[in-house]
Design a protein around this motif. Structure first.
Motif, PDB file in Angstrom:
ATOM      1  N   SER A 126      -0.452  16.334   4.813  1.00 26.57           N
ATOM      2  CA  SER A 126       0.912  16.106   4.337  1.00 26.57           C
ATOM      3  C   SER A 126       1.504  14.825   4.926  1.00 26.57           C
ATOM      4  O   SER A 126       2.652  14.480   4.624  1.00 26.57           O
ATOM      5  N   ALA A 127       0.732  14.118   5.756  1.00 26.83           N
ATOM      6  CA  ALA A 127       1.255  12.935   6.443  1.00 26.83           C
ATOM      7  C   ALA A 127       1.724  11.868   5.465  1.00 26.83           C
ATOM      8  O   ALA A 127       2.714  11.168   5.717  1.00 26.83           O
ATOM      9  N   PHE A 128       1.017  11.749   4.336  1.00 24.44           N
ATOM     10  CA  PHE A 128       1.388  10.755   3.332  1.00 24.44           C
ATOM     11  C   PHE A 128       1.180  11.331   1.933  1.00 24.44           C
ATOM     12  O   PHE A 128       0.321  12.181   1.707  1.00 24.44           O
ATOM     13  N   THR A 129       1.976  10.852   1.021  1.00 27.48           N
ATOM     14  CA  THR A 129       1.704  11.052  -0.394  1.00 27.48           C
ATOM     15  C   THR A 129       1.122   9.746  -0.932  1.00 27.48           C
ATOM     16  O   THR A 129       1.331   8.677  -0.347  1.00 27.48           O
ATOM     17  N   VAL A 130       0.395   9.842  -2.032  1.00 20.66           N
ATOM     18  CA  VAL A 130      -0.226   8.650  -2.618  1.00 20.66           C
ATOM     19  C   VAL A 130       0.151   8.560  -4.083  1.00 20.66           C
ATOM     20  O   VAL A 130       0.004   9.528  -4.845  1.00 20.66           O
ATOM     21  N   GLN A 131       0.654   7.419  -4.477  1.00 21.95           N
ATOM     22  CA  GLN A 131       1.031   7.155  -5.862  1.00 21.95           C
ATOM     23  C   GLN A 131       0.067   6.129  -6.446  1.00 21.95           C
ATOM     24  O   GLN A 131      -0.163   5.056  -5.869  1.00 21.95           O
ATOM     25  N   ALA A 138      10.462   1.878  -0.239  1.00 18.90           N
ATOM     26  CA  ALA A 138      11.557   2.851  -0.325  1.00 18.90           C
ATOM     27  C   ALA A 138      11.227   4.170   0.353  1.00 18.90           C
ATOM     28  O   ALA A 138      12.110   5.001   0.540  1.00 18.90           O
ATOM     29  N   ASN A 139       9.949   4.367   0.736  1.00 19.56           N
ATOM     30  CA  ASN A 139       9.528   5.638   1.327  1.00 19.56           C
ATOM     31  C   ASN A 139       8.336   5.394   2.242  1.00 19.56           C
ATOM     32  O   ASN A 139       7.210   5.232   1.767  1.00 19.56           O
ATOM     33  N   PRO A 140       8.541   5.375   3.553  1.00 22.20           N
ATOM     34  CA  PRO A 140       7.458   5.048   4.480  1.00 22.20           C
ATOM     35  C   PRO A 140       6.360   6.103   4.567  1.00 22.20           C
ATOM     36  O   PRO A 140       5.390   5.916   5.293  1.00 22.20           O
ATOM     37  N   ARG A 141       6.511   7.205   3.852  1.00 17.09           N
ATOM     38  CA  ARG A 141       5.436   8.199   3.813  1.00 17.09           C
ATOM     39  C   ARG A 141       4.746   8.241   2.445  1.00 17.09           C
ATOM     40  O   ARG A 141       3.938   9.128   2.188  1.00 17.09           O
ATOM     41  N   ASN A 142       5.038   7.260   1.620  1.00 14.21           N
ATOM     42  CA  ASN A 142       4.390   7.178   0.310  1.00 14.21           C
ATOM     43  C   ASN A 142       3.559   5.901   0.239  1.00 14.21           C
ATOM     44  O   ASN A 142       4.042   4.811   0.551  1.00 14.21           O
ATOM     45  N   ILE A 143       2.305   6.047  -0.133  1.00 13.81           N
ATOM     46  CA  ILE A 143       1.392   4.916  -0.255  1.00 13.81           C
ATOM     47  C   ILE A 143       1.188   4.631  -1.733  1.00 13.81           C
ATOM     48  O   ILE A 143       0.919   5.547  -2.522  1.00 13.81           O
ATOM     49  N   VAL A 144       1.309   3.377  -2.108  1.00 15.05           N
ATOM     50  CA  VAL A 144       1.117   2.967  -3.489  1.00 15.05           C
ATOM     51  C   VAL A 144      -0.207   2.219  -3.596  1.00 15.05           C
ATOM     52  O   VAL A 144      -0.437   1.233  -2.888  1.00 15.05           O
ATOM     53  N   VAL A 145      -1.083   2.710  -4.477  1.00 13.40           N
ATOM     54  CA  VAL A 145      -2.369   2.062  -4.720  1.00 13.40           C
ATOM     55  C   VAL A 145      -2.302   1.328  -6.042  1.00 13.40           C
ATOM     56  O   VAL A 145      -1.959   1.918  -7.073  1.00 13.40           O
ATOM     57  N   SER A 146      -2.629   0.033  -5.998  1.00 10.28           N
ATOM     58  CA  SER A 146      -2.574  -0.801  -7.197  1.00 10.28           C
ATOM     59  C   SER A 146      -3.922  -1.470  -7.423  1.00 10.28           C
ATOM     60  O   SER A 146      -4.738  -1.586  -6.507  1.00 10.28           O
ATOM     61  N   GLY A 147      -4.136  -1.918  -8.677  1.00  9.84           N
ATOM     62  CA  GLY A 147      -5.355  -2.648  -8.983  1.00  9.84           C
ATOM     63  C   GLY A 147      -6.091  -2.052 -10.155  1.00  9.84           C
ATOM     64  O   GLY A 147      -5.524  -1.308 -10.964  1.00  9.84           O
ATOM     65  N   THR A 148      -7.373  -2.398 -10.237  1.00 10.03           N
ATOM     66  CA  THR A 148      -8.192  -1.927 -11.338  1.00 10.03           C
ATOM     67  C   THR A 148      -9.439  -1.238 -10.824  1.00 10.03           C
ATOM     68  O   THR A 148      -9.963  -1.576  -9.755  1.00 10.03           O
ATOM     69  N   ALA A 202       8.117  23.107  15.815  1.00 13.67           N
ATOM     70  CA  ALA A 202       8.452  21.721  15.514  1.00 13.67           C
ATOM     71  C   ALA A 202       7.831  21.306  14.183  1.00 13.67           C
ATOM     72  O   ALA A 202       6.730  21.741  13.842  1.00 13.67           O
ATOM     73  N   PRO A 203       8.508  20.473  13.413  1.00 16.11           N
ATOM     74  CA  PRO A 203       7.964  20.048  12.113  1.00 16.11           C
ATOM     75  C   PRO A 203       6.737  19.162  12.292  1.00 16.11           C
ATOM     76  O   PRO A 203       6.637  18.388  13.254  1.00 16.11           O
ATOM     77  N   ALA A 204       5.821  19.257  11.335  1.00 15.01           N
ATOM     78  CA  ALA A 204       4.604  18.442  11.403  1.00 15.01           C
ATOM     79  C   ALA A 204       4.912  16.965  11.191  1.00 15.01           C
ATOM     80  O   ALA A 204       4.256  16.095  11.782  1.00 15.01           O
ATOM     81  N   LEU A 205       5.900  16.686  10.362  1.00 10.43           N
ATOM     82  CA  LEU A 205       6.271  15.300  10.078  1.00 10.43           C
ATOM     83  C   LEU A 205       7.458  14.919  10.946  1.00 10.43           C
ATOM     84  O   LEU A 205       8.622  15.125  10.584  1.00 10.43           O
ATOM     85  N   ALA A 206       7.151  14.400  12.120  1.00  9.21           N
ATOM     86  CA  ALA A 206       8.192  14.034  13.080  1.00  9.21           C
ATOM     87  C   ALA A 206       7.597  13.044  14.078  1.00  9.21           C
ATOM     88  O   ALA A 206       6.368  12.918  14.184  1.00  9.21           O
TER      89      ALA A 206
END
Length: 487
Positions: free
Chosen positions: A201-206, A224-234, A271-275
């Motif tokens: 759950s550490a990151f989401t991937v778009q 806009a979201n430091p826990r979201n990774i954006v993958v681009s390309g072909t 304690a929350p995992a994402l902290a």
């Protein structure tokens, strides 16, 4: 000195090397007799051949059979099945932490003739994951915590990274805690489907990937979201490809993954995992009776072999930090003092070795004669057999697996590769400051030789062409030496 073999001369006369110099030194390992030499006393960038100094010093100062222990402590005694304090995992610098087959005493990699290890997944389209569970170590620790009767942690989970201060390497931070090399592996199909390793759950991937004729991917944090990774390309149509995201905060990453592992073992954490990972307030040491789990690493020679075969920069710098910690320092650059002491002990000329880190980043430099002297000394030490055995082998293992597989020198050259290249931003032409090899060769009659070989100043149309051609050509020259000296 000596007669340059025609096969080597043919390679050196290629147009790519019109502006280059070739430096080499080949000698009998036992007698020191010099068999071939050209410009052997000139300084030249080492690239990753400098890892020979790092790994050899670790074997000498720490020991090839030494294992690292990563413990987990409770800050207070558990009451029944509840821990009303913190669980603290104390980082030891173990850069496998149960992954890469480490729970079976190995440190595996995926660098072979057809693929390259995932640590290069941001630059190599043929990168491949290691076939092992990167969370095996954390799962083992979590199960041990549960076996101690702890079912609920009402405090926090903390990763104690105080063994050394995070070191800034060429590929990013070098902390004392590693889970999956502090990398999130991201496999993306041409249709945009995403699979991550480890699952967390550490990151989401778009995915913003499209199908194309060839694959080229980048992975970056969403502003806009430091826990979201954006993958681009072909990605080539109908196929999938691996890319990687280097985790910027290793302690926070490990904390999240450990809490998730505890959950799989039946241990809940309030304690929350994402902290954030909060180390403030940790005691100076922990009583031995508060230890609730521990993980033992493979022997240091397994790490050294992996570093040499894959040219793993972060691992080499972690070894530099281990040397500093061994001397009582938290400043990883103090590991260079240990390397310098070993260089002095070896008897080579210290002033002709320039090092700035553990990996061999520019301007690390030496001469072919001094590199040959180091590997000669290393082979004669009590740990020498492990050092020699860990070198990449021509046509067989690691960074030399893809060259020389069909030639008569296959398996008879065991040497560390090195590369330093720069790209002209306008023309995209690549200048190779160095492509090098340093290590051992055995003639067809069994004579053992040591050598240092460097090509400096070759130019290519682009860096990928250079990486392929320079590596193959330098290995080809070494193979020509081996064959000529076998007659």
């Amino acid at each position: 000195m000596g007669t340059l073999p025609d096969a080597a001369r043919k390679i050196m006369n290629k147009p790519a090397y019109e502006t280059a110099r070739w430096l080499y030194y080949v000698a009998d390992q036992e007698t020191g007799e010099v068999l071939l030499a050209n410009r052997p006393n000139e300084l030249v960038f080492t690239g990753s051949t400098a890892k020979e100094f790092t790994v050899g010093t670790v074997y000498d100062a720490i020991g090839p059979d030494t294992k690292l222990t990563t413990p987990v402590y409770s800050t207070v005694p558990p009451e029944n099945d509840v821990l009303r304090g913190n669980l603290v995992l104390v980082a030891s610098g173990d850069f496998a932490l149960g992954g890469r087959g480490a729970t079976q005493g190995r440190v595996d990699h995926s660098f072979d003739a057809d693929s390259i290890d995932h640590v290069y997944g941001n630059i190599a389209p043929n990168a491949k994951k290691v076939d092992d569970d990167p969370l095996a170590g954390l799962d083992d620790l979590a199960k041990q915590v549960a076996a101690k009767g702890i079912k609920h942690v009402e405090g926090d989970v903390v990763i104690d990274t105080r063994i050394w201060d995070a070191y800034q390497g060429q590929e990013g931070p070098v902390p004392p805690i590693f889970v999956n090399d502090n990398i999130l592996d991201i496999e993306v199909s041409s249709s945009g489907e995403v699979k991550t390793t480890p699952a967390t759950s550490a990151f989401t991937v778009q995915s913003k990937v499209t199908a194309g004729d060839s694959g080229a991917l980048t992975a970056a944090l969403d502003p806009a979201n430091p826990r979201n990774i954006v993958v681009s390309g072909t990605v080539e149509k109908g196929k999938s490809q691996l890319t990687i995201f280097r985790v910027p905060n290793a302690a926070e990453w490990a904390r999240t993954l450990f809490i998730e592992a505890l959950g799989r073992a039946g241990v809940t954490v309030t304690a929350p995992a994402l902290a954030p990972n909060i180390e403030a307030g940790l005691p100076g040491s922990f009583p031995s009776d508060r230890k609730v789990a521990s993980l033992e690493s493979p022997p240091m020679k397994a790490f050294g072999t992996m570093v040499l075969e894959t040219s793993y920069n972060t691992g080499a710098n972690a070894m530099l930090c281990l040397l500093a910690a061994k001397s009582g320092s938290k400043d990883c650059t103090d590991g260079l003092k240990s390397i310098r002491s070993a260089i002095d002990k070896s008897g080579i000329t210290s002033d002709q070795v320039i090092l700035v880190d553990g990996q061999g980043a520019d301007p690390a430099s030496s001469t072919p004669r001094q590199l040959s002297g180091w590997v000669t000394w290393a082979a004669a030490q009590s740990w020498g057999a492990d050092f020699v055995a860990g070198q990449p082998k021509l046509g067989e293992t690691g960074s030399l697996a893809s060259v020389g597989a069909d030639g008569p020198a296959k398996g008879k050259i065991a040497a560390k590769t090195g590369t330093s290249a720069a790209v002209d931003p306008v023309t995209e032409r690549a200048l190779f400051n160095v492509q090098s090899l340093s290590g051992y060769m055995t003639t067809d009659k069994g004579r053992k030789l040591v050598f240092g070989l460097s090509m400096s100043g070759g130019t290519y149309s682009d860096v990928l062409t250079g990486l392929e051609d320079a590596g193959e050509d330098v290995a080809g020259v070494a193979a020509a030496f081996q064959q000529a000296l076998s007659k």
